[in-house]
Design a protein around this motif. Structure first.
Motif, PDB file in Angstrom:
ATOM      1  N   ILE A  62     -97.262-112.755  18.073  1.00  0.00           N
ATOM      2  CA  ILE A  62     -95.870-112.952  17.659  1.00  0.00           C
ATOM      3  C   ILE A  62     -95.055-111.702  17.975  1.00  0.00           C
ATOM      4  N   VAL A  63     -95.686-110.540  17.805  1.00  0.00           N
ATOM      5  CA  VAL A  63     -95.015-109.269  18.096  1.00  0.00           C
ATOM      6  C   VAL A  63     -94.583-109.205  19.562  1.00  0.00           C
ATOM      7  N   PHE A  64     -95.503-109.492  20.485  1.00  0.00           N
ATOM      8  CA  PHE A  64     -95.179-109.459  21.915  1.00  0.00           C
ATOM      9  C   PHE A  64     -94.158-110.532  22.282  1.00  0.00           C
ATOM     10  N   MET A  65     -94.264-111.685  21.630  1.00  0.00           N
ATOM     11  CA  MET A  65     -93.308-112.757  21.906  1.00  0.00           C
ATOM     12  C   MET A  65     -91.902-112.338  21.486  1.00  0.00           C
ATOM     13  N   MET A  66     -91.765-111.726  20.304  1.00  0.00           N
ATOM     14  CA  MET A  66     -90.447-111.307  19.827  1.00  0.00           C
ATOM     15  C   MET A  66     -89.892-110.167  20.679  1.00  0.00           C
ATOM     16  N   PHE A  67     -90.775-109.315  21.221  1.00  0.00           N
ATOM     17  CA  PHE A  67     -90.320-108.263  22.129  1.00  0.00           C
ATOM     18  C   PHE A  67     -89.700-108.880  23.383  1.00  0.00           C
ATOM     19  N   MET A  68     -90.366-109.908  23.923  1.00  0.00           N
ATOM     20  CA  MET A  68     -89.856-110.564  25.124  1.00  0.00           C
ATOM     21  C   MET A  68     -88.567-111.332  24.849  1.00  0.00           C
ATOM     22  N   ILE A  69     -88.451-111.889  23.645  1.00  0.00           N
ATOM     23  CA  ILE A  69     -87.188-112.544  23.264  1.00  0.00           C
ATOM     24  C   ILE A  69     -86.079-111.497  23.203  1.00  0.00           C
ATOM     25  N   GLY A  70     -86.407-110.321  22.673  1.00  0.00           N
ATOM     26  CA  GLY A  70     -85.438-109.229  22.626  1.00  0.00           C
ATOM     27  C   GLY A  70     -84.967-108.824  24.009  1.00  0.00           C
ATOM     28  N   GLU A  72     -84.457-110.730  26.415  1.00  0.00           N
ATOM     29  CA  GLU A  72     -83.522-111.737  26.903  1.00  0.00           C
ATOM     30  C   GLU A  72     -82.105-111.485  26.398  1.00  0.00           C
ATOM     31  N   PHE A  73     -81.976-110.641  25.359  1.00  0.00           N
ATOM     32  CA  PHE A  73     -80.671-110.428  24.731  1.00  0.00           C
ATOM     33  C   PHE A  73     -80.307-108.953  24.743  1.00  0.00           C
ATOM     34  N   SER A  74     -79.198-108.654  25.360  1.00  0.00           N
ATOM     35  CA  SER A  74     -78.694-107.281  25.285  1.00  0.00           C
ATOM     36  C   SER A  74     -78.110-107.065  23.890  1.00  0.00           C
ATOM     37  N   PHE A  75     -77.866-105.798  23.544  1.00  0.00           N
ATOM     38  CA  PHE A  75     -77.320-105.486  22.220  1.00  0.00           C
ATOM     39  C   PHE A  75     -75.935-106.123  22.042  1.00  0.00           C
ATOM     40  N   ARG A  76     -75.137-106.125  23.118  1.00  0.00           N
ATOM     41  CA  ARG A  76     -73.797-106.734  23.041  1.00  0.00           C
ATOM     42  C   ARG A  76     -73.902-108.235  22.822  1.00  0.00           C
ATOM     43  N   PHE A 196     -84.895 -94.145  19.835  1.00  0.00           N
ATOM     44  CA  PHE A 196     -86.108 -94.408  20.626  1.00  0.00           C
ATOM     45  C   PHE A 196     -85.784 -95.229  21.871  1.00  0.00           C
ATOM     46  N   GLY A 197     -84.996 -96.307  21.687  1.00  0.00           N
ATOM     47  CA  GLY A 197     -84.711 -97.218  22.793  1.00  0.00           C
ATOM     48  C   GLY A 197     -83.867 -96.600  23.876  1.00  0.00           C
ATOM     49  N   ARG A 198     -82.817 -95.879  23.485  1.00  0.00           N
ATOM     50  CA  ARG A 198     -81.871 -95.330  24.451  1.00  0.00           C
ATOM     51  C   ARG A 198     -82.326 -94.032  25.095  1.00  0.00           C
ATOM     52  N   ILE A 199     -83.153 -93.274  24.403  1.00  0.00           N
ATOM     53  CA  ILE A 199     -83.518 -91.948  24.920  1.00  0.00           C
ATOM     54  C   ILE A 199     -85.020 -91.869  25.235  1.00  0.00           C
ATOM     55  N   LEU A 200     -85.850 -92.047  24.220  1.00  0.00           N
ATOM     56  CA  LEU A 200     -87.289 -91.818  24.382  1.00  0.00           C
ATOM     57  C   LEU A 200     -87.950 -92.851  25.282  1.00  0.00           C
ATOM     58  N   PHE A 201     -87.798 -94.146  24.953  1.00  0.00           N
ATOM     59  CA  PHE A 201     -88.492 -95.196  25.700  1.00  0.00           C
ATOM     60  C   PHE A 201     -88.067 -95.234  27.171  1.00  0.00           C
ATOM     61  N   ALA A 246     -86.684-103.339  19.663  1.00  0.00           N
ATOM     62  CA  ALA A 246     -87.053-102.550  20.843  1.00  0.00           C
ATOM     63  C   ALA A 246     -86.717-103.312  22.121  1.00  0.00           C
ATOM     64  N   GLY A 247     -87.009-104.618  22.134  1.00  0.00           N
ATOM     65  CA  GLY A 247     -86.698-105.441  23.297  1.00  0.00           C
ATOM     66  C   GLY A 247     -85.218-105.506  23.584  1.00  0.00           C
ATOM     67  N   VAL A 248     -84.414-105.649  22.527  1.00  0.00           N
ATOM     68  CA  VAL A 248     -82.952-105.712  22.667  1.00  0.00           C
ATOM     69  C   VAL A 248     -82.417-104.424  23.278  1.00  0.00           C
ATOM     70  N   LEU A 249     -82.940-103.285  22.825  1.00  0.00           N
ATOM     71  CA  LEU A 249     -82.451-101.989  23.304  1.00  0.00           C
ATOM     72  C   LEU A 249     -82.838-101.717  24.758  1.00  0.00           C
ATOM     73  N   ILE A 250     -83.977-102.250  25.184  1.00  0.00           N
ATOM     74  CA  ILE A 250     -84.433-102.030  26.562  1.00  0.00           C
ATOM     75  C   ILE A 250     -83.869-103.085  27.513  1.00  0.00           C
ATOM     76  N   ALA A 251     -83.272-104.146  26.963  1.00  0.00           N
ATOM     77  CA  ALA A 251     -82.815-105.284  27.778  1.00  0.00           C
ATOM     78  C   ALA A 251     -81.826-104.892  28.868  1.00  0.00           C
ATOM     79  N   GLU A 252     -81.052-103.846  28.657  1.00  0.00           N
ATOM     80  CA  GLU A 252     -80.014-103.484  29.626  1.00  0.00           C
ATOM     81  C   GLU A 252     -80.512-102.484  30.672  1.00  0.00           C
TER      82      GLU A 252
END
Length: 534
Positions: A62-70, A72-76, A196-201, A246-252
């Motif tokens: 479920i964790v990996f699935m929710m990451f992949m859903i994230g 699909e969606f940018s923060f905006r 984490f999402g914008r800088i570290l990851f 995390a997925g949402v932040l990396i989406a862009e």
């Protein structure tokens, strides 16, 4: 070690055989995995602690699935969904949860237990619904987005439910202080995850990409997903919520598509294990002895959830969309299995009652894939889909522009075409946007542009160009592919978000005019910045 290996091999074998057989009857693989769990638990006589350990491991699916859903969606885009998440989502949990709580109280539960059971039953299965919506591609449809918005809020609602269990089991009166701690934790989570999402990851992925090692890149993805999940859990939130953020932040970032491709095998394998552990919770003998109680309870839960979710969504949506969301979310989610087990261990639920509730939840999850597979047919029975083509005389159009999408970009293109006095016709699949277009007296069509017959009806053969002005890349690529299949040449103009999307379209399809949104904006910015007037 031998016994573990034998069990693992036997589990894979049973799952394979069952799913091959069930596939011939068009039955989803989820059912095969659940049946595998039932069989394995009986063959090896697995104890509760073994099933609990496997459940923790399988939760990573479920964790990996929710990451992949994230991803699909940018923060905006997520901010645009806030009305779905905090509007529909809050209304569903509060209204449905309160009704179930009152009914449980009237049936003889204590007030505390009734509240825990009631609000837990208001939650739906993220694992099943999102997996099925992804498989069918409905996750990007209007009802799919609304269902996802509600599921995201339900994931957040896990926190106060777990808090209730702790408070009620300890008879603690410090609810306000606990709520204050949750507020602080939520603030820390959002700020830290943004950092984490914008800088570290992004820096980690950039460094690893320069090494050009696929092994290290996959390891980096696993680290990001697991770290984000653990961090959220340490702050009192669900693992899947941390992965989603995390997925949402990396989406862009430009790593999005590669990450989706690399992580899919881990997600699918662990999701299969998750559904096997769901099956392990079922005791067939107990279910048979209490079948009438379980079926009555199941019918009542499904009827109440369908009715009230329909009413909540119907307030701002058409009847068909509301019905689809209600049917998609009618089941009780996997989180309920953990809640009933914890409540039983803390003395809030009797053993027999917990088992009846658990069996009911699992049965509701088992029937869900069948409902989702036949959702269109069920919706058609109660509410016919609006006609694909609005009454527009497209056959009279010549050298016109076909515009796919009536979003911000589509409207901007239309405004310029009007100035040039060029004829055009708009294809839009969103009912509300079509209604908006009709109010503005636009030649707009309610239709799915990914169908060849629809494009023929709007005179694509006589059209000057087709402008694909939608954001969803998967649908964008599908529409371009359909247009390319025509025997005659069609001038396609498509706008993409970044160079990665452009490369994919150039490599896979024959498209002459691909405009990179970010590049064009940067040109305009530079041109205007260089207008130095003294």
């Amino acid at each position: 070690m031998d016994l573990i290996l034998e069990g693992f091999i036997l589990t894979i074998f049973i799952a394979l055989v069952l799913n091959i057989v069930l596939a011939k009857f068009n039955i989803p693989t989820i059912i095969g995995y659940i049946l595998t769990g039932i069989i394995i638990s009986k063959i090896f006589s697995l104890q509760t602690e073994h099933i609990s350990l496997l459940s923790h491991i399988s939760e990573l699916g479920i964790v990996f699935m929710m990451f992949m859903i994230g991803l699909e969606f940018s923060f905006r885009y997520l901010l645009k969904m806030k009305s779905y998440v905090f509007g529909f989502g809050f209304a569903e949990v509060f209204i449905v949860g309160t009704i179930f709580s009152l009914l449980a109280y009237l049936l003889g539960f204590s007030l505390q237990t009734a509240m825990i059971v009631g609000y837990t039953l208001s939650l739906s299965s993220t694992a099943i619904v999102v997996k099925m919506l992804n498989t069918t591609g409905d996750i990007n449809k209007q009802y799919g987005r609304k269902a996802l918005g509600i599921l995201i809020f339900q994931d957040i609602a896990v926190i106060p439910i777990m808090l209730m269990i702790e408070v009620f089991s300890r008879n603690s009166g410090h609810i306000i202080s606990q709520l204050f701690k949750i507020g602080i934790s939520a603030t820390i989570l959002l700020i830290a995850m943004y950092f984490f999402g914008r800088i570290l990851f992004e820096r980690i992925l950039t460094w690893v990409s320069k090494i050009e090692s696929e092994e290290l890149f996959i390891s980096s993805i696993l680290f990001i997903v697991l770290f984000s999940s653990l961090f959220a859990h340490l702050l009192g939130f669900s693992y899947s919520l941390g992965a989603f953020i995390a997925g949402v932040l990396i989406a862009e970032t430009h790593f999005k598509y590669q990450m989706e491709a690399d992580i899919a095998p881990f997600r699918d394998l662990l999701l299969g294990l998750f559904f096997i552990t769901v099956g392990m919770h079922i005791d067939p003998l107990f279910v048979f002895k209490n079948l009438y109680k379980i079926l009555l309870l199941l019918a009542a839960i499904l009827a109440i959830k369908i009715f009230f979710i329909y009413v909540i969504i119907r307030v701002k949506s058409q009847s068909r969309t509301a019905l689809k969301v209600a049917l998609a979310l009618m089941q009780v989610g996997e989180f309920a299995l953990a809640v009933f087990e914890i409540s039983k261990s803390k003395g809030l639920l009797e053993n027999e009652v917990a088992q009846i509730l658990t069996a009911t939840v699992i049965l509701s999850m088992i029937i869900t894939p069948f409902i989702l597979q036949n959702l269109k047919n069920i919706a058609d029975f109660f509410s016919k889909e609006p006609e694909e083509i609005v009454n527009i005389e497209a056959e009279k159009l010549q050298n016109h522009i076909v515009i796919v999408g009536y979003g911000p970009l589509g409207k901007s293109v239309i405004k310029k075409l009007k100035r040039e006095e060029v004829e055009y016709i708009v294809l839009e699949h969103d009912y509300h946007l079509v209604q908006e277009g009709l109010k503005n007296k636009e030649p707009i069509v309610l239709a799915n542009a990914a169908k060849k017959e629809i494009l023929e009806k709007v005179g694509i053969e006589r059209a000057c160009s087709v402008v694909v002005a939608i954001k969803n890349f998967k649908k964008k690529r599908l529409i371009c592919d359909i247009i390319n299949r025509f025997d005659f040449h069609v001038n396609i103009v498509v706008v993409v978000s970044d160079e990665k999307e452009k490369e994919i379209l150039e490599h896979e399809l024959d498209i002459e005019n691909i405009i990179v949104d970010s590049e064009e904006i940067s040109k305009i910015v530079v041109n205007r910045a260089l207008r130095c007037e003294i």
